[in-house]
Design a protein around this motif. Structure first.
Motif, PDB file in Angstrom:
ATOM      1  N   SER A  29       0.795  -1.245   0.000  1.00  0.00           N
ATOM      2  CA  SER A  29       0.000   0.000   0.000  1.00  0.00           C
ATOM      3  C   SER A  29       0.821   1.286   0.000  1.00  0.00           C
ATOM      4  N   SER A  34       1.980   6.637  -7.227  1.00  0.00           N
ATOM      5  CA  SER A  34       0.753   7.444  -7.281  1.00  0.00           C
ATOM      6  C   SER A  34       1.116   8.921  -7.373  1.00  0.00           C
ATOM      7  N   TRP A  68       0.955   2.024  -8.477  1.00  0.00           N
ATOM      8  CA  TRP A  68       0.098   2.918  -7.692  1.00  0.00           C
ATOM      9  C   TRP A  68      -1.150   2.154  -7.305  1.00  0.00           C
ATOM     10  N   VAL A 106      -5.773   7.176  -6.151  1.00  0.00           N
ATOM     11  CA  VAL A 106      -5.606   8.638  -6.015  1.00  0.00           C
ATOM     12  C   VAL A 106      -6.877   9.193  -5.378  1.00  0.00           C
ATOM     13  N   HIS A 107      -6.859  10.461  -5.038  1.00  0.00           N
ATOM     14  CA  HIS A 107      -8.035  11.155  -4.473  1.00  0.00           C
ATOM     15  C   HIS A 107      -8.600  10.438  -3.240  1.00  0.00           C
ATOM     16  N   GLY A 108      -7.733   9.893  -2.409  1.00  0.00           N
ATOM     17  CA  GLY A 108      -8.173   9.285  -1.156  1.00  0.00           C
ATOM     18  C   GLY A 108      -8.753   7.887  -1.284  1.00  0.00           C
ATOM     19  N   VAL A 109      -8.738   7.320  -2.487  1.00  0.00           N
ATOM     20  CA  VAL A 109      -9.304   5.975  -2.689  1.00  0.00           C
ATOM     21  C   VAL A 109      -8.165   4.964  -2.788  1.00  0.00           C
ATOM     22  N   ASN A 110      -8.411   3.765  -2.258  1.00  0.00           N
ATOM     23  CA  ASN A 110      -7.445   2.683  -2.452  1.00  0.00           C
ATOM     24  C   ASN A 110      -8.131   1.565  -3.235  1.00  0.00           C
ATOM     25  N   LEU A 111      -7.604   1.267  -4.417  1.00  0.00           N
ATOM     26  CA  LEU A 111      -8.209   0.245  -5.275  1.00  0.00           C
ATOM     27  C   LEU A 111      -7.698  -1.151  -4.930  1.00  0.00           C
ATOM     28  N   HIS A 112      -6.770  -1.226  -3.984  1.00  0.00           N
ATOM     29  CA  HIS A 112      -6.211  -2.513  -3.536  1.00  0.00           C
ATOM     30  C   HIS A 112      -5.736  -3.364  -4.712  1.00  0.00           C
ATOM     31  N   ASP A 113      -5.060  -2.706  -5.636  1.00  0.00           N
ATOM     32  CA  ASP A 113      -4.472  -3.432  -6.757  1.00  0.00           C
ATOM     33  C   ASP A 113      -3.108  -2.806  -7.034  1.00  0.00           C
ATOM     34  N   LEU A 114      -2.274  -3.531  -7.737  1.00  0.00           N
ATOM     35  CA  LEU A 114      -0.934  -3.042  -8.046  1.00  0.00           C
ATOM     36  C   LEU A 114      -0.972  -2.537  -9.481  1.00  0.00           C
ATOM     37  N   LEU A 115      -1.340  -1.270  -9.634  1.00  0.00           N
ATOM     38  CA  LEU A 115      -1.631  -0.741 -10.966  1.00  0.00           C
ATOM     39  C   LEU A 115      -0.369  -0.219 -11.646  1.00  0.00           C
ATOM     40  N   GLN A 134      -3.950   8.596 -14.095  1.00  0.00           N
ATOM     41  CA  GLN A 134      -4.388   7.849 -12.906  1.00  0.00           C
ATOM     42  C   GLN A 134      -5.834   8.202 -12.540  1.00  0.00           C
ATOM     43  N   GLN A 138      -8.639   5.316 -12.573  1.00  0.00           N
ATOM     44  CA  GLN A 138      -9.380   5.031 -11.336  1.00  0.00           C
ATOM     45  C   GLN A 138     -10.887   5.201 -11.560  1.00  0.00           C
ATOM     46  N   TYR A 196      -8.524  -5.565 -14.381  1.00  0.00           N
ATOM     47  CA  TYR A 196      -8.435  -4.638 -13.247  1.00  0.00           C
ATOM     48  C   TYR A 196      -9.827  -4.284 -12.721  1.00  0.00           C
ATOM     49  N   TYR A 234     -11.169  -5.407  -8.811  1.00  0.00           N
ATOM     50  CA  TYR A 234     -11.530  -4.439  -7.759  1.00  0.00           C
ATOM     51  C   TYR A 234     -12.745  -4.937  -6.985  1.00  0.00           C
ATOM     52  N   ARG A 288     -12.273  -8.546  -5.242  1.00  0.00           N
ATOM     53  CA  ARG A 288     -11.403  -8.507  -4.056  1.00  0.00           C
ATOM     54  C   ARG A 288     -12.166  -7.951  -2.850  1.00  0.00           C
ATOM     55  N   SER A 313     -13.002   2.014  -0.909  1.00  0.00           N
ATOM     56  CA  SER A 313     -12.005   1.857   0.160  1.00  0.00           C
ATOM     57  C   SER A 313     -11.075   3.064   0.230  1.00  0.00           C
ATOM     58  N   ASP A 314     -10.854   3.552   1.443  1.00  0.00           N
ATOM     59  CA  ASP A 314      -9.846   4.595   1.644  1.00  0.00           C
ATOM     60  C   ASP A 314      -8.783   4.091   2.621  1.00  0.00           C
TER      61      ASP A 314
END
Lengths: 285, 262
Positions: free
Chosen positions: A67, A72, A102, A105-114, B9, B13, B42, B46, B49, B83-84
Motif C-alpha cells: 500500500s 501514485s 500505484w 488517487v483522491h483518497g481511494v485505495n483500489l487494492h491493486d498493483l496498478l 491515474q 481510477q 483490473y 476491484y 477482491r 475503500s480509503d
C-alpha cells in the motif's frame, strides 16, 4: 554497492494458516527466513504481533508492503509511512520492500498493483518519491516489478529500462519478481530473458517466485497456484546473472499445507545448487 | 507535479470504479486481444477482491442472507464506501451501519446486529495489548478504597445492546446449525465481546451484568454499581453479586486497570 543486504537463503511468505506448524515444529524446518506482509502487522496488538514476535526470535524477517503506492500522484501517505516505520522499529527487518505501482488517487485505495507508463515524467516522479520514503525511513527500500495486463501508448521506454533507471536515480534496491517478469513477458510479448539481462546485478536483493492463472488471452498474477516450470527456468537464468539472491515462494491464496510450499522451496534450492557454488550458497543469517 | 501521470491515474481510477472505458485509448495491447478485455482484469479484480473481504469479515451475515442478497448488498456497499484504507482489513468497518441505512436491508435490524457481532470480534482480534488487572491487584486495594474503586476495561472489550436474538442466530450459524426463528425484544439484550489470552470471546450477559458493564464503561465506581444492582434484584446481596462479577471479569481478562479514587 558496499552495504548490500546479506544473502538470507530460501524463505517463505509468512501466512497465518502456517503459524502452528512453524512455531510448534519439533525439528528445525528448512526455511531460512520469512517475509511478512507489512500491512497485516501494522495493527495495535493481538495475535498478529504476538506471532511476529515469536517468529522473529527464530528467523530473519523482511517486510513487504502492498500500500505504499509509490507511483501514485497522490501525496505520500505520511500516516501510513509512520506506521510502517513503527513496525520496522519493532520487527527489525533485513529490508523493506513494496511495489513499483500505484494503488489509488483522491483518497481511494483500489487494492491493486496498478501499472504506470514508462516515461521520463514518471521516472522523475517515482524516483523522487522513493528518495523521500528512504529519507523518512532512514534506509534504502527494495522496489518490486509488478505483473501488468496493459501497456500505455505514451510509454517512452521498456519496462526493464525504467526499472533499472529508477533503481539508479532513487539509489534503491530491487526485488525481482521472476513470476511477474514471466507474466508480463507473456502478456506483452517481450523476451523475459532479456528483461533479466537488463536489470543491474548490484541492485537486486530478493527474488519472488509465485504462481499465476490463465485468463482469456492473459496471464493473471494470482499467487494461488504452484510456481510453474517456466518460472523456475527463468529463475535459473536469473541466478546465473545475479548470483546468490535471497529467494522465496510467495503464495497468497488457495494456501496449501506448509509441506507443499517447502517442496517448492526445495526445488528452488536444487536449482540454485546447480548454478551456484557451496561457498556462494552460504547464508549470512 | 507529474501532470500527464496524474491525469492518467484519475481516468483509470474513474473507469475502474465506474466500469467506464474512456481511458482505453491510452492503452496498448497485443493484436490478439483488446484493451477492453485487458482492462477488465483490473475492473473485475476491484469488485471481486472487496466482496471477498466482506464475505470473510461478515461470513455469518453472508450465511444468514444467502449468496444472492449478500452479493447485492456488498455491491451497494462498495459503491457507497470506496475503500480509503491501506489495509483491506478495515474496508468493511462501516458495513453494520450501512445495513441499517441501505434500502435493501433497513427493514431487517437482525442483519445489522449479526454484522455488529462480527465487527466487534474483528476489532477485538488486533486491539491494543493493554495490561490485565488480576485478583492480586484487587487484593492489594486498601479496604477503605473499595467503594470508590473504578474499572478500566481492556481495549478489546465491546458491549453490544441488541433488540433481537442475533447472538443465538450468530452462534447457530458459526456452528453450522439451523438458526432459531427471529425474535425481537422490548428490552435490549447485552453481549460482551473481549479477548482472553489472544482468543476473541463473546457471551450473553443478563440484565444486571449488562448494566454493570455499562456502568464500568462510564467510569462509575463500585458503590454506585452496588446501588444500581440493589435496584434490580435483592438489595441485601447486591454487593456480593457485584463482587462476584468483578472476580469473573478479572479471571477472564476483561479489566485492564483498577483505579483508586484520589
Amino acid at each position: 554497492m558496499i552495504d548490500k543486504p546479506p544473502f538470507l537463503g530460501f524463505g517463505l511468505g509468512l501466512r497465518p494458516q502456517h503459524y502452528p506448524e512453524i512455531l510448534d515444529a519439533e525439528t528445525e524446518l528448512p526455511i531460512d527466513w520469512f517475509e511478512i506482509i507489512s500491512e497485516n502487522y501494522m495493527v495495535e496488538g493481538g495475535r498478529p504481533l504476538q506471532m511476529l514476535d515469536r517468529i522473529k526470535e527464530r528467523y530473519p524477517v523482511v517486510m513487504h508492503g502492498v500500500s505504499m503506492s509509490i507511483a501514485s500522484t497522490a501525496p505520500l501517505n505520511m500516516e501510513y509511512l509512520g506506521r510502517l516505520k513503527k513496525l520496522a522499529d519493532h520487527a527489525n527487518p533485513k529490508w523493506i520492500s513494496d511495489h513499483l505501482c500505484w494503488t489509488g488517487v483522491h483518497g481511494v485505495n483500489l487494492h491493486d498493483l496498478l501499472p504506470i507508463p514508462y516515461t521520463e515524467e514518471a521516472l522523475n516522479h517515482v524516483a523522487g518519491r522513493i528518495s523521500q520514503v528512504q529519507d523518512f525511513l532512514g534506509r534504502r527500500i527494495a522496489i518490486e516489478n509488478v505483473s501488468s495486463y496493459i501497456e500505455f501508448e505514451e510509454s517512452e521506454m521498456d519496462e526493464w529500462t525504467f526499472v533499472a533507471e529508477i533503481a539508479k536515480r532513487a539509489d534503491c534496491w530491487l526485488l525481482l519478481d521472476v513470476n511477474n517478469v514471466f507474466v508480463s513477458g507473456q502478456n506483452h510479448q517481450f523476451d523475459d530473458g532479456n528483461f533479466i539481462e537488463q536489470i543491474p546485478v548490484e541492485r537486486v536483493v530478493q527474488f519472488h517466485l509465485a504462481g499465476h492463472s490463465e485468463g482469456e488471452d492473459v496471464l493473471i498474477d494470482t499467487h494461488d497456484q504452484p510456481v510453474c516450470d517456466e518460472v523456475f527456468e527463468l529463475y535459473e537464468n536469473a541466478l546465473k546473472r545475479f548470483g546468490p539472491v535471497s529467494t522465496m515462494i510467495e503464495r497468497d491464496d488457495n494456501i496449501p499445507p506448509l509441506a507443499e510450499l517447502l517442496a517448492e522451496l526445495d526445488r528452488a534450492r536444487e536449482i540454485a545448487s546447480g548454478v551456484l557454488s557451496p561457498e556462494q550458497l552460504k547464508t549470512a543469517a | 507535479m507529474a501532470k500527464n501521470l496524474a491525469n492518467l491515474q484519475s481516468q483509470m481510477q474513474n473507469d475502474i470504479l465506474k466500469r467506464e472505458s474512456r481511458v482505453l485509448k491510452r492503452f496498448s495491447v497485443p493484436k490478439h486481444t483488446t484493451a477492453e478485455k485487458r482492462f477488465a482484469v483490473y475492473q473485475d479484480a476491484y469488485q471481486i477482491r472487496l466482496i471477498e473481504v466482506l464475505s470473510e469479515d461478515y461470513e455469518n451475515t453472508w450465511k444468514y442472507l444467502g449468496d444472492e442478497q449478500f452479493y447485492k448488498l456488498a455491491v451497494e456497499y462498495i459503491k457507497a464506501h470506496p475503500s480509503d484504507q491501506t489495509n483491506m482489513r478495515w474496508f468493511g468497518r462501516h458495513f453494520p451501519e450501512f445495513l441499517t441505512q441501505c434500502s435493501l436491508s433497513s427493514d431487517h435490524p437482525i442483519l445489522t446486529e449479526i454484522a455488529s457481532i462480527e465487527k466487534a470480534i474483528e476489532d477485538a482480534f488486533d486491539a491494543v495489548d493493554d495490561q490485565t488487572a488480576t485478583m492480586e491487584n484487587l487484593a492489594a486495594i486498601p479496604p477503605e478504597a473499595i467503594t470508590g474503586l473504578t474499572f478500566k476495561l481492556k481495549s478489546a472489550c465491546r458491549l453490544l445492546r441488541q433488540q433481537t436474538n442475533a447472538l443465538d442466530i450468530y452462534m447457530a450459524l458459526v456452528n453450522e446449525q439451523t438458526p432459531d426463528a427471529l425474535e425481537s425484544f422490548d428490552q435490549p439484550r447485552h453481549t460482551l465481546v473481549w479477548r482472553n489470552d489472544m482468543m476473541c470471546q463473546y457471551r450473553a450477559l443478563d440484565a444486571e451484568e449488562g448494566m454493570l458493564v455499562d456502568l464500568m464503561f462510564d467510569g462509575k465506581d463500585f458503590a454506585l454499581m452496588c446501588e444500581m444492582a440493589a435496584t434490580m434484584r435483592d438489595a441485601d446481596s447486591a454487593a456480593t453479586r457485584v463482587a462476584g462479577h468483578i472476580t469473573n471479569w478479572l479471571q477472564t481478562q476483561v479489566i485492564s486497570e483498577l483505579i483508586i479514587a484520589k
